[in-house]
Design a protein around this motif. Sequence first.
Motif, PDB file in Angstrom:
ATOM      1  N   ALA A  69       0.814  -1.223   0.000  1.00 32.66           N
ATOM      2  CA  ALA A  69       0.000   0.000   0.000  1.00 32.66           C
ATOM      3  C   ALA A  69       0.846   1.272   0.000  1.00 32.66           C
ATOM      4  CB  ALA A  69      -0.927   0.002   1.219  1.00 32.66           C
ATOM      5  N   GLN A  70       2.152   1.157   0.242  1.00 34.00           N
ATOM      6  CA  GLN A  70       3.014   2.345   0.277  1.00 34.00           C
ATOM      7  C   GLN A  70       3.180   2.946  -1.120  1.00 34.00           C
ATOM      8  OE1 GLN A  70       6.636   0.854   1.976  1.00 34.00           O
ATOM      9  NE2 GLN A  70       5.919   1.027   4.088  1.00 34.00           N
ATOM     10  N   PRO A  71       3.470   4.249  -1.209  1.00 33.06           N
ATOM     11  CA  PRO A  71       3.757   4.865  -2.518  1.00 33.06           C
ATOM     12  C   PRO A  71       4.949   4.173  -3.178  1.00 33.06           C
ATOM     13  CG  PRO A  71       3.428   6.551  -0.838  1.00 33.06           C
ATOM     14  CD  PRO A  71       3.490   5.244  -0.114  1.00 33.06           C
ATOM     15  N   ILE A  72       4.960   4.176  -4.496  1.00 28.03           N
ATOM     16  CA  ILE A  72       6.016   3.460  -5.218  1.00 28.03           C
ATOM     17  C   ILE A  72       7.389   4.065  -4.945  1.00 28.03           C
ATOM     18  CG2 ILE A  72       5.954   4.799  -7.363  1.00 28.03           C
ATOM     19  CD1 ILE A  72       6.095   2.076  -8.834  1.00 28.03           C
ATOM     20  N   ALA A  73       7.453   5.365  -4.660  1.00 27.72           N
ATOM     21  CA  ALA A  73       8.741   5.990  -4.354  1.00 27.72           C
ATOM     22  C   ALA A  73       9.319   5.442  -3.056  1.00 27.72           C
ATOM     23  CB  ALA A  73       8.577   7.505  -4.261  1.00 27.72           C
ATOM     24  N   THR A  74       8.457   5.203  -2.071  1.00 28.94           N
ATOM     25  CA  THR A  74       8.908   4.635  -0.794  1.00 28.94           C
ATOM     26  C   THR A  74       9.416   3.211  -0.986  1.00 28.94           C
ATOM     27  OG1 THR A  74       7.294   5.995   0.388  1.00 28.94           O
ATOM     28  CG2 THR A  74       8.216   4.126   1.570  1.00 28.94           C
ATOM     29  N   GLN A  75       8.687   2.425  -1.775  1.00 28.73           N
ATOM     30  CA  GLN A  75       9.099   1.049  -2.031  1.00 28.73           C
ATOM     31  C   GLN A  75      10.390   1.006  -2.854  1.00 28.73           C
ATOM     32  OE1 GLN A  75       5.962  -1.730  -3.071  1.00 28.73           O
ATOM     33  NE2 GLN A  75       4.429  -0.166  -2.663  1.00 28.73           N
ATOM     34  N   ALA A  76      10.554   1.959  -3.773  1.00 30.66           N
ATOM     35  CA  ALA A  76      11.749   1.978  -4.616  1.00 30.66           C
ATOM     36  C   ALA A  76      13.011   2.173  -3.782  1.00 30.66           C
ATOM     37  CB  ALA A  76      11.632   3.088  -5.656  1.00 30.66           C
ATOM     38  N   VAL A  77      12.932   2.949  -2.706  1.00 36.26           N
ATOM     39  CA  VAL A  77      14.095   3.163  -1.849  1.00 36.26           C
ATOM     40  C   VAL A  77      14.624   1.832  -1.326  1.00 36.26           C
ATOM     41  CG1 VAL A  77      14.850   4.151   0.343  1.00 36.26           C
ATOM     42  CG2 VAL A  77      13.418   5.495  -1.197  1.00 36.26           C
ATOM     43  N   LYS A  78      13.709   0.951  -0.895  1.00 32.77           N
ATOM     44  CA  LYS A  78      14.128  -0.351  -0.361  1.00 32.77           C
ATOM     45  C   LYS A  78      14.607  -1.287  -1.466  1.00 32.77           C
ATOM     46  CE  LYS A  78      10.934  -0.215   3.573  1.00 32.77           C
ATOM     47  NZ  LYS A  78       9.835  -0.902   4.277  1.00 32.77           N
ATOM     48  N   LEU A  79      13.848  -1.366  -2.555  1.00 32.45           N
ATOM     49  CA  LEU A  79      14.165  -2.333  -3.604  1.00 32.45           C
ATOM     50  C   LEU A  79      15.447  -1.973  -4.346  1.00 32.45           C
ATOM     51  CD1 LEU A  79      10.575  -2.923  -5.041  1.00 32.45           C
ATOM     52  CD2 LEU A  79      11.849  -4.382  -3.479  1.00 32.45           C
ATOM     53  N   LEU A  80      15.688  -0.676  -4.596  1.00 31.77           N
ATOM     54  CA  LEU A  80      16.898  -0.264  -5.303  1.00 31.77           C
ATOM     55  C   LEU A  80      18.162  -0.530  -4.493  1.00 31.77           C
ATOM     56  CD1 LEU A  80      15.673   3.095  -6.864  1.00 31.77           C
ATOM     57  CD2 LEU A  80      16.357   1.055  -8.130  1.00 31.77           C
TER      58      LEU A  80
END
Length: 340
Positions: A69-80
């Motif tokens: 449910a988090q914004p994609i920018a927040t998730q990108a920080v972890k995944l990148l």
Amino acid sequence: MRTATLVSLGLFLAACGPAPPPTATTAIVAAPPPASTSVVAAASSVAVADIDGGGLESFLQCDDRTRLAQPIATQAVKLLADPRLHCQGQDASSDAALHCTPAEPLSVYGRRIFEFDLTQSASEHRLSMQVQGDRASLVSDAADETKIAISSDAEGRQFLDLAAHGGHNGERLVFADGKDVNQATLDCVLTVAVDAPSTATAAATKPPAKPSPPAAPKTDASRVLGSGSISGQIQYPSEAIPPMHVCAISSDGKQFSCTRTTVDQHEYRIENLAPGDYRVYGWLHEGDMRVIRASEMRWCIRAPCPPGPPITVALKTGEHFDKAVLNDYAESFPDMPAEP
């Protein structure tokens, strides 16, 4: 006189004394540069905690609704920043996607994950994974593990409603064929609530009601006609091939379509199939072998090769499958549908 001169010179030199040391100067040292505030540096510290906590595994198992449910920018920080992944952004639109490929083996429901995409829109957040294996077996394994009944939408797509599993309202698993052979698509979809307009606004913008169309005639749910078809060869262990009643029957037994073959007919074709998963059986009207089925071919060193498991044909709207070969004795089979 000479002695007095030497004494005076000695007294003068004693009064002067040794030269004072040079005044010490304070070196000017440049201030250190400010600490880096880049996204990658921030992501590294976040990712370490995420890895230690098993967050990635839970996310790929579709168990972490909060993270999805988090914004994609927040998730990108972890995944990148995760060293187990190679990720890159796809575009910069509001529906921006993040594409990732595992740098080490990752799995879901015991199947290897080849790649996944993370997309978001105003109405849903979606994690779409390409996994190993065919769609039919993936659906079966996911249903067995979650203990959730398989559902189908109006277009024939199969899904598991996670609202019945852990209280994940608005979340579901959606299954589809994969991008390549022996791959399937598994989507974790979270529906995002959209604020409804106020009652006054809705009433002001509501179009005038249209008269209801006449009710459609009722049809037999077991014989919903579709545009798909299945065909294949008939491999019968005899010189003469007897006539058969060949039927494609859906895995839930509600959909079927049949055709009638004649003596020495080497191929069959079944039309009018709705989307779904089907198996093909042939009922004989003579001889000892009463029913044959379409099974997977197996390679072996010494003939005759044992037959493989029955073929499950995952049929889409308007699709034609032409490799369902009737080639195996059926030890168990469903009841024969009515003659076409």
